[in-house]
Motif scaffolding. Structure first.
Motif, short mmCIF file in Angstrom:
data_model
loop_
_atom_site.label_atom_id
_atom_site.label_comp_id
_atom_site.label_asym_id
_atom_site.label_seq_id
_atom_site.Cartn_x
_atom_site.Cartn_y
_atom_site.Cartn_z
N GLY B 92 0.79 -6.00 -11.57
CA GLY B 92 1.63 -4.91 -12.05
C GLY B 92 3.05 -5.40 -12.33
N ASN B 220 0.96 -0.94 -13.39
CA ASN B 220 1.10 -0.71 -11.94
C ASN B 220 -0.06 0.09 -11.35
OD1 ASN B 220 3.30 -2.16 -11.19
ND2 ASN B 220 4.63 -0.40 -10.78
N ARG B 221 -0.46 1.13 -12.06
CA ARG B 221 -1.50 2.02 -11.52
C ARG B 221 -2.87 1.36 -11.52
NH1 ARG B 221 -3.30 7.77 -13.86
NH2 ARG B 221 -4.72 8.28 -12.16
N GLN B 226 -2.42 -3.26 -5.28
CA GLN B 226 -2.11 -1.85 -5.12
C GLN B 226 -1.39 -1.61 -3.80
OE1 GLN B 226 -2.84 1.03 -7.18
NE2 GLN B 226 -3.08 -0.60 -8.69
N LYS B 228 -0.51 1.20 -0.90
CA LYS B 228 -1.12 2.45 -0.43
C LYS B 228 -0.23 3.09 0.63
CE LYS B 228 -5.49 4.44 0.84
NZ LYS B 228 -6.88 4.23 1.26
N ASN B 258 2.55 3.88 -6.81
CA ASN B 258 2.25 2.88 -7.83
C ASN B 258 2.72 3.32 -9.21
OD1 ASN B 258 0.76 0.71 -6.32
ND2 ASN B 258 -0.49 2.47 -5.75
N CYS B 262 8.23 1.34 -9.89
CA CYS B 262 8.23 0.43 -8.73
C CYS B 262 8.17 -1.03 -9.18
CB CYS B 262 7.03 0.76 -7.85
SG CYS B 262 6.79 -0.41 -6.51
N ARG B 264 7.80 -3.48 -7.07
CA ARG B 264 6.97 -4.17 -6.07
C ARG B 264 7.70 -5.28 -5.33
NH1 ARG B 264 1.02 -3.50 -8.72
NH2 ARG B 264 0.88 -1.36 -8.02
#
Lengths: 44, 295
Positions: B92, B220-221, B226, B228, B258, B262, B264
């Motif tokens: 992502g 991202n999604r 991922q 959570k 996500n 974001c 990350r």
């Protein structure tokens, strides 16, 4: 089906990368990269 | 975790700009690595750049697409979109937080001890608008009589090009200095405005302008990586919101964890006292498999 979207996306991107290399995109990227981009530096 | 991220940012900034011969031979790097698109905003006209800028390459492909097709060439930029998509499909928008040299510049300037302000959330659509307008539509459709377009984002917006290529090249080359005109002044003004913004707003370029971030954000999604959120473990202490550089507010349900905003950086994951955020790496979106332990 939604669970497999990441796999499908990866496969599509792999195909695009392969197709691009076959079509000569990588060589073209190199040509752009080694030519001084006057637009980038604010002249051309 | 934050030290590892910073180390990664420095490492990739050096790798992307590792051609140190330029002060002696006065040339930009011309080796085979320039075939590779660097997954971050790093101008390929920077004299030290070892790899190509994907945004610049993509705009060039679109700007020359019509004449190319007329000549029977199928160089459509599929390689650039595919290779960026591969990075995006695995992680992502993580390159924005861990790899991008321009992200590092923003992070470092934000450390200056000056008053900070929040950004209006309505601006979060900005990167998608810049991606569509300046990277796709204008290079493709605003063409001259021969069908050639221009690299609109590089030419009129990109402050990374001004900082990494414009300033060093004009310092090194007298002829380029004499050729600089209103466009250079325009780009330097944009750079100056952003430099001031970097000190008072966290990651303003990533959140409002960056088309590359928008492109990675689309993944991202659906990326293998991922994040959570476990609401049952959340104490509503807001530590994640306070530390988030892009102001993602997932603990109260305002934003999706996500979402495309974001980057990350994983700061929320390391600061959460109860482990309410976890990270997973899996090609199939289900269950709790492949959880990565962070220490």
């Amino acid at each position: 089906m939604k669970r497999y979207v990441p796999l499908i996306v990866t496969a599509v991107c792999l195909f695009l990368t392969g197709f691009g290399i076959w079509a000569g995109d990588a060589a073209e990227v190199w040509r752009y990269g080694v030519t001084l981009c006057l637009s980038c530096i604010g002249i051309g | 975790m934050e030290r590892k991220r910073r180390l990664s940012q420095y490492l990739f900034a050096v790798l992307a700009n590792a051609y140190f011969l330029f002060p002696w031979n006065g040339l930009i790097y011309q080796g085979g690595l320039k075939k590779v698109c660097f997954p971050g905003l790093n101008c390929y006209s920077c004299p030290a750049a070892t790899m190509s800028c994907p945004l610049g390459a993509l705009q060039n492909f679109f700007a020359t697409l019509r004449p190319g097709l007329r000549m029977g060439l199928f160089q459509t930029g599929a390689y650039v979109i595919g290779s960026l998509g591969l990075v995006g499909s695995f992680m992502g928008r993580m390159p924005c937080g861990w790899i991008c040299p321009f992200g590092l510049v923003q992070d470092l300037i934000y450390k200056l001890p000056v008053p900070k302000i929040n950004l209006w959330k309505g601006l979060k659509m900005g990167p998608y608008i810049f991606l569509c307008a300046f990277v796709f539509v204008l290079p493709l459709f605003a063409v001259d009589e021969f069908g050639y377009g221009s690299t609109w984002f590089c030419k009129y917006i990109c402050p990374a090009g001004s900082l990494e290529a414009g300033i060093p090249l004009l310092l090194m080359d007298k002829e380029l200095r004499s050729a600089a005109g209103w466009l250079f002044v325009h780009k330097m003004t944009i750079l100056a405005v952003f430099m001031i913004m970097f000190s008072i707003v966290s990651r303003p370029f990533c959140r409002v302008v960056c088309p590359l971030g928008a492109l990675f954000g689309l993944f991202n999604r659906w990326s293998w990586l991922q994040l959570k959120f476990h609401p049952d473990r959340c104490l509503q202490c807001r530590a994640c919101r306070t530390i988030c550089p892009t102001d993602v507010s997932f603990y109260n349900g305002t934003d999706a964890l996500n979402s495309g905003t974001c980057i990350r950086c994983l700061r929320c994951l390391s600061i959460c006292p109860t482990g309410a955020v976890s990270i997973h790496f899996t090609p199939v979106l289900s269950g709790e498999k492949n959880e990565i332990k962070i220490c």
